[in-house]
Write a protein that holds these residues in place. Structure first.
Motif, PDB file in Angstrom:
ATOM      1  N   PRO A   7     -18.368  32.804  -1.971  1.00 24.37           N
ATOM      2  CA  PRO A   7     -17.899  32.772  -0.460  1.00 24.37           C
ATOM      3  C   PRO A   7     -17.009  31.437  -0.416  1.00 24.37           C
ATOM      4  O   PRO A   7     -17.413  30.432  -0.825  1.00 24.37           O
ATOM      5  N   GLU A   8     -16.143  31.694   0.352  1.00 28.57           N
ATOM      6  CA  GLU A   8     -15.268  30.292   0.616  1.00 28.57           C
ATOM      7  C   GLU A   8     -15.712  29.624   1.797  1.00 28.57           C
ATOM      8  O   GLU A   8     -15.071  29.869   2.886  1.00 28.57           O
ATOM      9  N   GLU A   9     -16.752  28.933   1.706  1.00 24.33           N
ATOM     10  CA  GLU A   9     -17.440  28.057   2.864  1.00 24.33           C
ATOM     11  C   GLU A   9     -16.831  26.905   2.814  1.00 24.33           C
ATOM     12  O   GLU A   9     -17.626  25.812   3.084  1.00 24.33           O
ATOM     13  N   PHE A  10     -15.571  26.531   2.388  1.00 26.39           N
ATOM     14  CA  PHE A  10     -14.886  25.242   2.511  1.00 26.39           C
ATOM     15  C   PHE A  10     -14.739  24.811   3.961  1.00 26.39           C
ATOM     16  O   PHE A  10     -13.951  25.565   4.599  1.00 26.39           O
ATOM     17  N   ASP A  11     -14.898  23.459   4.260  1.00 26.05           N
ATOM     18  CA  ASP A  11     -14.318  22.871   5.571  1.00 26.05           C
ATOM     19  C   ASP A  11     -12.896  22.516   5.215  1.00 26.05           C
ATOM     20  O   ASP A  11     -12.532  21.684   4.698  1.00 26.05           O
ATOM     21  N   LEU A  12     -11.953  23.363   5.603  1.00 24.13           N
ATOM     22  CA  LEU A  12     -10.496  23.257   5.141  1.00 24.13           C
ATOM     23  C   LEU A  12      -9.892  21.975   6.033  1.00 24.13           C
ATOM     24  O   LEU A  12      -9.316  21.205   5.170  1.00 24.13           O
ATOM     25  N   ALA A  14     -11.828  19.248   6.582  1.00 21.28           N
ATOM     26  CA  ALA A  14     -12.288  18.069   5.745  1.00 21.28           C
ATOM     27  C   ALA A  14     -11.214  17.984   4.353  1.00 21.28           C
ATOM     28  O   ALA A  14     -10.909  16.895   4.138  1.00 21.28           O
ATOM     29  N   LEU A  15     -11.051  18.966   3.829  1.00 22.33           N
ATOM     30  CA  LEU A  15     -10.180  19.159   2.479  1.00 22.33           C
ATOM     31  C   LEU A  15      -8.835  18.660   2.757  1.00 22.33           C
ATOM     32  O   LEU A  15      -8.612  17.697   1.860  1.00 22.33           O
ATOM     33  N   GLN A  16      -8.387  19.186   3.799  1.00 17.67           N
ATOM     34  CA  GLN A  16      -7.227  18.519   4.013  1.00 17.67           C
ATOM     35  C   GLN A  16      -7.031  17.076   4.603  1.00 17.67           C
ATOM     36  O   GLN A  16      -5.862  16.328   4.561  1.00 17.67           O
ATOM     37  N   ALA A  17      -7.940  16.486   5.017  1.00 19.72           N
ATOM     38  CA  ALA A  17      -8.248  15.195   5.335  1.00 19.72           C
ATOM     39  C   ALA A  17      -8.368  14.207   4.163  1.00 19.72           C
ATOM     40  O   ALA A  17      -8.621  13.030   4.418  1.00 19.72           O
ATOM     41  N   GLY A  18      -8.631  14.909   3.248  1.00 19.14           N
ATOM     42  CA  GLY A  18      -8.791  14.278   1.987  1.00 19.14           C
ATOM     43  C   GLY A  18     -10.281  13.779   1.734  1.00 19.14           C
ATOM     44  O   GLY A  18     -10.690  13.016   0.995  1.00 19.14           O
ATOM     45  N   ASP A  19     -11.274  14.695   2.279  1.00 21.20           N
ATOM     46  CA  ASP A  19     -12.786  14.475   2.249  1.00 21.20           C
ATOM     47  C   ASP A  19     -13.113  14.515   0.605  1.00 21.20           C
ATOM     48  O   ASP A  19     -12.997  15.752   0.134  1.00 21.20           O
ATOM     49  N   ARG A  20     -13.554  13.453   0.114  1.00 23.78           N
ATOM     50  CA  ARG A  20     -13.880  13.535  -1.158  1.00 23.78           C
ATOM     51  C   ARG A  20     -14.996  14.530  -1.859  1.00 23.78           C
ATOM     52  O   ARG A  20     -14.772  14.798  -2.629  1.00 23.78           O
ATOM     53  N   ALA A  21     -16.007  14.182  -0.699  1.00 20.50           N
ATOM     54  CA  ALA A  21     -17.403  14.891  -1.074  1.00 20.50           C
ATOM     55  C   ALA A  21     -16.970  16.567  -1.112  1.00 20.50           C
ATOM     56  O   ALA A  21     -17.469  17.477  -2.015  1.00 20.50           O
ATOM     57  N   GLU A  22     -16.317  16.899  -0.199  1.00 25.91           N
ATOM     58  CA  GLU A  22     -15.892  18.195  -0.024  1.00 25.91           C
ATOM     59  C   GLU A  22     -14.891  18.701  -1.130  1.00 25.91           C
ATOM     60  O   GLU A  22     -15.054  19.746  -1.855  1.00 25.91           O
ATOM     61  N   PHE A  23     -13.895  17.906  -1.642  1.00 27.24           N
ATOM     62  CA  PHE A  23     -13.088  18.237  -2.572  1.00 27.24           C
ATOM     63  C   PHE A  23     -13.935  18.314  -4.047  1.00 27.24           C
ATOM     64  O   PHE A  23     -13.671  19.093  -4.917  1.00 27.24           O
ATOM     65  N   ALA A  24     -14.902  17.582  -4.166  1.00 25.00           N
ATOM     66  CA  ALA A  24     -16.146  17.534  -5.451  1.00 25.00           C
ATOM     67  C   ALA A  24     -16.699  18.899  -5.117  1.00 25.00           C
ATOM     68  O   ALA A  24     -16.884  19.553  -6.418  1.00 25.00           O
ATOM     69  N   GLN A  25     -16.913  19.454  -4.343  1.00 25.19           N
ATOM     70  CA  GLN A  25     -17.571  20.579  -4.128  1.00 25.19           C
ATOM     71  C   GLN A  25     -16.842  21.686  -4.622  1.00 25.19           C
ATOM     72  O   GLN A  25     -17.102  22.565  -5.237  1.00 25.19           O
ATOM     73  N   LEU A  26     -15.454  21.852  -4.331  1.00 23.58           N
ATOM     74  CA  LEU A  26     -14.360  22.774  -4.453  1.00 23.58           C
ATOM     75  C   LEU A  26     -14.221  22.684  -6.265  1.00 23.58           C
ATOM     76  O   LEU A  26     -14.121  23.675  -6.737  1.00 23.58           O
ATOM     77  N   ARG A  69      -2.636  31.192   3.661  1.00 22.30           N
ATOM     78  CA  ARG A  69      -2.132  32.430   3.658  1.00 22.30           C
ATOM     79  C   ARG A  69      -2.850  33.154   2.478  1.00 22.30           C
ATOM     80  O   ARG A  69      -2.983  34.609   2.482  1.00 22.30           O
ATOM     81  N   SER A  70      -3.304  32.486   1.520  1.00 21.54           N
ATOM     82  CA  SER A  70      -4.113  33.097   0.378  1.00 21.54           C
ATOM     83  C   SER A  70      -5.337  32.258   0.736  1.00 21.54           C
ATOM     84  O   SER A  70      -5.519  31.545   1.059  1.00 21.54           O
ATOM     85  N   SER A  71      -6.324  33.006  -0.362  1.00 21.63           N
ATOM     86  CA  SER A  71      -7.678  32.343  -0.490  1.00 21.63           C
ATOM     87  C   SER A  71      -7.499  31.138  -1.342  1.00 21.63           C
ATOM     88  O   SER A  71      -6.507  30.904  -2.170  1.00 21.63           O
ATOM     89  N   LEU A  72      -8.474  29.928  -1.286  1.00 18.63           N
ATOM     90  CA  LEU A  72      -8.205  28.840  -1.867  1.00 18.63           C
ATOM     91  C   LEU A  72      -8.448  29.113  -3.418  1.00 18.63           C
ATOM     92  O   LEU A  72      -7.686  28.480  -4.341  1.00 18.63           O
ATOM     93  N   SER A  73      -9.299  30.191  -3.722  1.00 20.85           N
ATOM     94  CA  SER A  73      -9.228  30.386  -5.287  1.00 20.85           C
ATOM     95  C   SER A  73      -8.102  30.806  -5.838  1.00 20.85           C
ATOM     96  O   SER A  73      -7.564  30.669  -6.760  1.00 20.85           O
ATOM     97  N   THR A  74      -7.561  31.933  -5.063  1.00 21.12           N
ATOM     98  CA  THR A  74      -5.982  32.529  -5.401  1.00 21.12           C
ATOM     99  C   THR A  74      -5.138  30.943  -5.563  1.00 21.12           C
ATOM    100  O   THR A  74      -4.354  31.215  -6.638  1.00 21.12           O
ATOM    101  N   TRP A  75      -5.214  30.413  -4.706  1.00 21.96           N
ATOM    102  CA  TRP A  75      -4.251  29.224  -4.490  1.00 21.96           C
ATOM    103  C   TRP A  75      -4.528  28.367  -5.701  1.00 21.96           C
ATOM    104  O   TRP A  75      -3.518  27.838  -6.514  1.00 21.96           O
ATOM    105  N   LEU A  76      -5.746  28.092  -6.133  1.00 21.18           N
ATOM    106  CA  LEU A  76      -6.020  27.463  -7.356  1.00 21.18           C
ATOM    107  C   LEU A  76      -5.452  27.911  -8.676  1.00 21.18           C
ATOM    108  O   LEU A  76      -5.087  27.416  -9.561  1.00 21.18           O
ATOM    109  N   TYR A  77      -5.888  29.311  -8.747  1.00 19.82           N
ATOM    110  CA  TYR A  77      -5.296  30.020  -9.779  1.00 19.82           C
ATOM    111  C   TYR A  77      -3.862  30.142 -10.073  1.00 19.82           C
ATOM    112  O   TYR A  77      -3.482  30.099 -11.005  1.00 19.82           O
ATOM    113  N   ARG A  78      -3.060  29.839  -9.055  1.00 25.62           N
ATOM    114  CA  ARG A  78      -1.792  29.830  -8.987  1.00 25.62           C
ATOM    115  C   ARG A  78      -1.316  28.665  -9.387  1.00 25.62           C
ATOM    116  O   ARG A  78      -0.429  28.420 -10.467  1.00 25.62           O
TER     117      ARG A  78
END
Ligand SMILES: [Zn+2]
Lengths: 206, 89
Positions: A7-12, A14-26, A69-78
């Protein structure tokens, strides 16, 4: 097939603000998929690790522009797929561009090996040696077919997601998947035919 | 070998990938099944194509995605995220 059910339960925000804990979770969530894709794409652990690192470095920098516009996982795959394709292109500078749908250069579906090896027992089909051969066979595919095959049949993405990752049409994704599968069928047929009991093999070359 | 018109075989090939995915419309499925009942070569191609895909799905399922500990450690370090590295058990 491995479908991605994370499930994509990320706080976007926070991620976009550079939150390191959230990015570590990603990273925790998606590094496994990115690494496996890179490993199967390049068949070399060191190269795969480089791709893995580059992917998340690029992702960290690009997150502020991520529009959802796409999911985070699709974006990372890209990002990962582009990195891997770029890496392969650098290694083989004479290759044609992988972005262009050069359908004719990617082989066709015409079967050459007509041997029924389906009857082989599962332990023989999936022996350690056979599995290594499965991986090696992926390397025989032209890069653009390899990427589609890995995303669809190994990572379990849908046709639409695969098309999104590679920025191609769904029709092109289907065509490439078909060609990849047929090419792998040829390679596997050649391999498993030799493992059939000799009587069956004698009848196989018709 | 069978005496049927083999040009049908080539015509069907481009649909087989969708066919084994169950993503082909009913009418085309029937056309394929009718053809295959009289064409041993195409039956073998379909069976081995299905088996090929099955083997890759099975092998992918048996090695779930994961990153070796040392690789993960270097990744977190590279990104200056060591402090978020899960403590090794
Ligand atoms: Zn036929």
């Amino acid at each position: 097939m491995n479908t991605i059910e994370t499930p994509e339960e990320f706080d976007l925000t926070a991620l976009q603000a550079g939150d390191r804990a959230e990015f570590a979770q990603l990273i925790e969530t998606y590094s496994g998929q990115v690494y496996r894709l890179a490993l199967k794409m390049l068949q070399n652990p060191q190269d795969a690790e480089d791709i893995l690192q580059e992917t998340f470095i690029k992702a960290y920098k690009a997150l502020p522009e991520f529009e959802g516009r796409s999911s985070l996982s699709t974006w990372l795959y890209r990002i990962a797929t582009n990195e891997a394709l770029m890496f392969l292109r650098k290694k083989q500078p004479v290759q044609v561009s992988v972005d262009e749908p050069l359908e004719n250069d990617e082989g066709d579906e015409r079967p050459r090996q007509i041997v029924d090896w389906c009857c082989l027992p599962e332990n023989e089909l999936m022996s350690t040696e056979a599995r290594a051969y499965l991986d090696l066979s992926i390397q025989e595919l032209p890069e653009s077919l390899r990427a589609v095959f890995l995303l669809r049949d190994i990572e379990g993405l849908s046709t639409r997601e695969t098309a999104e990752v590679l920025n191609i049409s769904e029709a092109a994704a289907k065509t490439r998947l078909s060609r990849a599968r047929f090419q792998l069928r040829e390679l596997l047929s050649a391999y498993y035919a030799e493992r059939l009991p000799s009587t069956a093999y004698a009848n196989a070359g018709k | 070998m069978s005496k049927h018109e083999h040009k049908d075989c080539h015509h069907l090939l481009s649909s087989l990938s969708d066919y084994v995915d169950g993503a082909l419309e009913e009418q085309l499925c029937q056309e394929i099944e009718r053809h295959v009942s009289g064409c041993e070569d195409c039956r073998i191609v379909i069976d081995t194509l299905e088996k090929t895909i099955y083997l890759y799905h099975t092998s992918a399922a048996s090695e779930p995605p994961g990153v070796p500990e040392d690789v993960k450690e270097r990744l977190f370090k590279r990104l200056d995220l060591e402090d978020f590295l899960p403590k090794a058990s």
